[in-house]
Design an enzyme around this catalytic site. Sequence first.
Site: not given
Length: 164
Positions: A96, A94, A122, A125
């Site tokens: 992040e 992801h 999410c 993260c």
Amino acid sequence: MAQLRSKTKQAQINRKRTRPSWDEYFMKMAELAATRSTCLRRQVGAVIVKDKRILATGYNGAPSGLRHCLDIGCLRDKLGIPSGERHELCRATHAEQNAIVQAALFGVSIKDSTLYSTTHPCILCTKLIINAGIKKITIKDGYPDEMSREMLKEAGVEIRIFKS
């Protein structure tokens, strides 16, 4: 000479009107990072900032050196997995996560920083954000992950919705 001063003054006024706020600037940078995404479902960008300085950026895509979903397809699509579920079946890292990893890779402390992201993080993260010491998150769009929102609240991480 007076004409030149007048034009210079008008250019300064126009520049002030079009100059983005810091939030706009950093969110545009996150949006630009998202254009590098190789995810077929969602293009996400993230920028980590402290004291109005960019510390790290990230976008969602396959780990370095591995084939991208753009090239081999999306397993989650093939299996019909809805957004926000079964993250372990996603090939991508992801945005992040990539921003946090980039900071770590280059020895940049992100403690007490702000994360700008095009999407709400999410739960995976979120746990990294909390442990990395990020104190604020500015997001553009939501994401269907109630546990993430609850955990960020419990950890005292401030979440702001970006309004352009």
